[in-house]
Design a protein around this motif. Structure first.
Motif, PDB file in Angstrom:
ATOM      1  N   ASN A 136      -9.106  13.449  -1.165  1.00 41.22           N
ATOM      2  CA  ASN A 136      -9.085  14.347  -2.317  1.00 41.22           C
ATOM      3  C   ASN A 136      -7.865  14.034  -3.183  1.00 41.22           C
ATOM      4  O   ASN A 136      -6.733  14.383  -2.839  1.00 41.22           O
ATOM      5  CB  ASN A 136      -9.030  15.793  -1.826  1.00 41.22           C
ATOM      6  CG  ASN A 136      -9.165  16.800  -2.951  1.00 41.22           C
ATOM      7  OD1 ASN A 136      -9.067  16.463  -4.127  1.00 41.22           O
ATOM      8  ND2 ASN A 136      -9.384  18.059  -2.590  1.00 41.22           N
ATOM      9  N   SER A 137      -8.088  13.377  -4.302  1.00 36.51           N
ATOM     10  CA  SER A 137      -6.976  12.924  -5.154  1.00 36.51           C
ATOM     11  C   SER A 137      -6.211  14.085  -5.777  1.00 36.51           C
ATOM     12  O   SER A 137      -5.040  13.945  -6.139  1.00 36.51           O
ATOM     13  CB  SER A 137      -7.505  12.000  -6.261  1.00 36.51           C
ATOM     14  OG  SER A 137      -8.394  12.699  -7.115  1.00 36.51           O
ATOM     15  N   GLU A 144      -9.783   6.990  -3.009  1.00 41.24           N
ATOM     16  CA  GLU A 144      -9.494   8.266  -3.659  1.00 41.24           C
ATOM     17  C   GLU A 144     -10.736   8.737  -4.412  1.00 41.24           C
ATOM     18  O   GLU A 144     -11.412   7.955  -5.081  1.00 41.24           O
ATOM     19  CB  GLU A 144      -8.339   8.104  -4.651  1.00 41.24           C
ATOM     20  CG  GLU A 144      -7.027   7.667  -4.032  1.00 41.24           C
ATOM     21  CD  GLU A 144      -6.225   8.840  -3.499  1.00 41.24           C
ATOM     22  OE1 GLU A 144      -6.492   9.983  -3.929  1.00 41.24           O
ATOM     23  OE2 GLU A 144      -5.347   8.616  -2.659  1.00 41.24           O
ATOM     24  N   ALA A 145     -11.028  10.030  -4.296  1.00 39.24           N
ATOM     25  CA  ALA A 145     -12.162  10.615  -5.020  1.00 39.24           C
ATOM     26  C   ALA A 145     -11.644  11.491  -6.147  1.00 39.24           C
ATOM     27  O   ALA A 145     -10.832  12.408  -5.903  1.00 39.24           O
ATOM     28  CB  ALA A 145     -13.025  11.437  -4.072  1.00 39.24           C
ATOM     29  N   ASP A 146     -12.085  11.206  -7.367  1.00 39.27           N
ATOM     30  CA  ASP A 146     -11.685  12.061  -8.492  1.00 39.27           C
ATOM     31  C   ASP A 146     -12.472  13.366  -8.429  1.00 39.27           C
ATOM     32  O   ASP A 146     -13.416  13.495  -7.617  1.00 39.27           O
ATOM     33  CB  ASP A 146     -11.897  11.335  -9.828  1.00 39.27           C
ATOM     34  CG  ASP A 146     -13.351  10.947 -10.089  1.00 39.27           C
ATOM     35  OD1 ASP A 146     -14.274  11.667  -9.637  1.00 39.27           O
ATOM     36  OD2 ASP A 146     -13.575   9.907 -10.738  1.00 39.27           O
ATOM     37  N   HIS A 181     -16.396  13.112  -8.499  1.00 41.27           N
ATOM     38  CA  HIS A 181     -16.962  12.530  -7.281  1.00 41.27           C
ATOM     39  C   HIS A 181     -16.755  13.469  -6.102  1.00 41.27           C
ATOM     40  O   HIS A 181     -17.627  13.589  -5.234  1.00 41.27           O
ATOM     41  CB  HIS A 181     -16.324  11.168  -7.014  1.00 41.27           C
ATOM     42  CG  HIS A 181     -16.986  10.407  -5.911  1.00 41.27           C
ATOM     43  ND1 HIS A 181     -16.390   9.345  -5.278  1.00 41.27           N
ATOM     44  CD2 HIS A 181     -18.201  10.555  -5.298  1.00 41.27           C
ATOM     45  CE1 HIS A 181     -17.190   8.871  -4.342  1.00 41.27           C
ATOM     46  NE2 HIS A 181     -18.296   9.597  -4.335  1.00 41.27           N
ATOM     47  N   TRP A 182     -15.623  14.146  -6.069  1.00 39.62           N
ATOM     48  CA  TRP A 182     -15.344  15.076  -4.971  1.00 39.62           C
ATOM     49  C   TRP A 182     -16.392  16.178  -4.921  1.00 39.62           C
ATOM     50  O   TRP A 182     -16.838  16.582  -3.841  1.00 39.62           O
ATOM     51  CB  TRP A 182     -13.944  15.660  -5.116  1.00 39.62           C
ATOM     52  CG  TRP A 182     -13.490  16.437  -3.923  1.00 39.62           C
ATOM     53  CD1 TRP A 182     -13.387  17.798  -3.806  1.00 39.62           C
ATOM     54  CD2 TRP A 182     -13.096  15.906  -2.650  1.00 39.62           C
ATOM     55  NE1 TRP A 182     -12.949  18.154  -2.565  1.00 39.62           N
ATOM     56  CE2 TRP A 182     -12.750  17.007  -1.832  1.00 39.62           C
ATOM     57  CE3 TRP A 182     -12.985  14.620  -2.129  1.00 39.62           C
ATOM     58  CZ2 TRP A 182     -12.316  16.857  -0.511  1.00 39.62           C
ATOM     59  CZ3 TRP A 182     -12.556  14.462  -0.825  1.00 39.62           C
ATOM     60  CH2 TRP A 182     -12.221  15.574  -0.033  1.00 39.62           C
ATOM     61  N   ASN A 193     -10.519   1.579  -6.775  1.00 38.05           N
ATOM     62  CA  ASN A 193     -10.946   1.651  -5.384  1.00 38.05           C
ATOM     63  C   ASN A 193     -11.687   0.370  -5.003  1.00 38.05           C
ATOM     64  O   ASN A 193     -12.472  -0.164  -5.784  1.00 38.05           O
ATOM     65  CB  ASN A 193     -11.880   2.846  -5.173  1.00 38.05           C
ATOM     66  CG  ASN A 193     -11.112   4.159  -5.175  1.00 38.05           C
ATOM     67  OD1 ASN A 193      -9.985   4.230  -4.713  1.00 38.05           O
ATOM     68  ND2 ASN A 193     -11.730   5.206  -5.692  1.00 38.05           N
ATOM     69  N   LEU A 246     -19.402  14.831  -3.277  1.00 34.93           N
ATOM     70  CA  LEU A 246     -19.191  14.700  -1.837  1.00 34.93           C
ATOM     71  C   LEU A 246     -19.269  16.056  -1.139  1.00 34.93           C
ATOM     72  O   LEU A 246     -19.811  16.160  -0.022  1.00 34.93           O
ATOM     73  CB  LEU A 246     -17.826  14.062  -1.571  1.00 34.93           C
ATOM     74  CG  LEU A 246     -17.681  12.590  -1.979  1.00 34.93           C
ATOM     75  CD1 LEU A 246     -16.213  12.175  -1.958  1.00 34.93           C
ATOM     76  CD2 LEU A 246     -18.499  11.692  -1.061  1.00 34.93           C
ATOM     77  N   TRP A 306     -13.157   9.413   1.990  1.00 41.60           N
ATOM     78  CA  TRP A 306     -12.755   9.740   0.630  1.00 41.60           C
ATOM     79  C   TRP A 306     -11.641  10.785   0.664  1.00 41.60           C
ATOM     80  O   TRP A 306     -11.801  11.862   1.230  1.00 41.60           O
ATOM     81  CB  TRP A 306     -13.933  10.266  -0.170  1.00 41.60           C
ATOM     82  CG  TRP A 306     -14.985   9.222  -0.460  1.00 41.60           C
ATOM     83  CD1 TRP A 306     -16.136   8.993   0.224  1.00 41.60           C
ATOM     84  CD2 TRP A 306     -14.950   8.263  -1.521  1.00 41.60           C
ATOM     85  NE1 TRP A 306     -16.826   7.950  -0.336  1.00 41.60           N
ATOM     86  CE2 TRP A 306     -16.125   7.486  -1.415  1.00 41.60           C
ATOM     87  CE3 TRP A 306     -14.051   7.996  -2.560  1.00 41.60           C
ATOM     88  CZ2 TRP A 306     -16.415   6.457  -2.305  1.00 41.60           C
ATOM     89  CZ3 TRP A 306     -14.335   6.970  -3.453  1.00 41.60           C
ATOM     90  CH2 TRP A 306     -15.508   6.212  -3.315  1.00 41.60           C
TER      91      TRP A 306
END
Length: 251
Positions: free
Chosen positions: A165-166, A209-211, A214-215, A153, A218, A163
């Motif tokens: 959601n990956s 992208e947030a893994d 991290h999601w 990123n 958030l 962000w």
């Protein structure tokens, strides 16, 4: 209610457009006639040779959407006002289409706003009924071309970050629609002074992208009220109620 001294220095038209955006969107159901369903068409420039970075293209799309929503032409007595408000106050939809070459050039003649970011270009078009889509846009492909996820990123400090959601594995078209929702929500969430300052910087933003780890962080920020989230209606690709994008304002 008195207007703050800072707010009074901002153009009254911008204040009115931001107030409309801050009211949120949706609330109305779909019309009985499916051709009258309202949607914002988004055109993503994806040339066959040397395509753009995925997140740069998504950032351009997000900026184009919020720029259109705060454009003077959607405000009181603006030429796009009626079309914009009809869409915004209905069950909101965005449809992303890809274009290249002459298709992309033709799309520039359809009412809307184009944004370029790091060589990536996207155009948000003035919304309208799906049964009345301009033929130059209707012929553009909705699915098909995909772009590889960026790695790693790249976050530019001082700008908002959207962000993604990956875990959902959204296509670039679906993700473009979702970050467009997010930029609208974020601008409405901001005080008008901050939204105006963002507009002066071209509504530039990061998309990343947030893994899962991290999601989760958030999501806690959303619960605390320091970030805003997009929850999808589930018409395509993802389950209804899925949290697709979380937007965070960066100072």
């Amino acid at each position: 209610m008195p207007v703050s001294s800072v707010e009074s220095t901002i153009d009254a038209g911008f204040v009115a457009r931001h107030a409309e955006l801050a009211r949120g969107y949706g609330g109305g159901g779909d019309p009985a006639d499916p051709t009258l369903v309202q949607a914002m068409q988004m055109v993503l420039h994806i040339p066959k040779a040397d395509p753009p970075r995925r997140n740069a293209l998504l950032a351009a799309a997000a900026s184009a959407v919020v720029e259109l929503c705060l454009d003077e032409r959607v405000g009181p007595d603006g030429e796009w006002e009626e079309r914009y408000l009809t869409w915004k106050r209905s069950r909101i939809r965005k449809v992303a289409r890809r274009a290249r070459g002459t298709q992309w050039l033709a799309a520039q003649d359809v009412d809307g706003v184009t944004v370029e970011f790091e060589g990536a270009q996207a155009r948000a078009l003035v919304p309208g009924a799906v049964g009345e889509i301009d033929p130059r846009i209707k012929r553009l492909q909705i699915g098909g071309t995909e772009l590889e996820a960026d790695e790693p990123n790249s976050i530019i400090g001082g700008y908002p970050t959207l962000w993604v959601n990956s875990e959902l594995g959204m296509t670039v078209g679906k993700a473009a629609a979702q970050v467009g929702h997010a930029s609208m929500l974020l601008a409405g969430f901001m005080p008008v002074q901050q939204a105006h300052a963002w507009s002066a910087r071209g509504f530039r933003c990061n998309v990343a992208e947030a893994d899962p780890q991290h999601w989760a962080q958030l999501q806690r920020r959303v619960a605390e009220g320091s970030a805003v989230a997009v929850r999808d209606a589930g018409f395509t690709e993802v389950a209804p109620g899925s949290m697709t994008v979380i937007a965070v304002q960066m100072n």
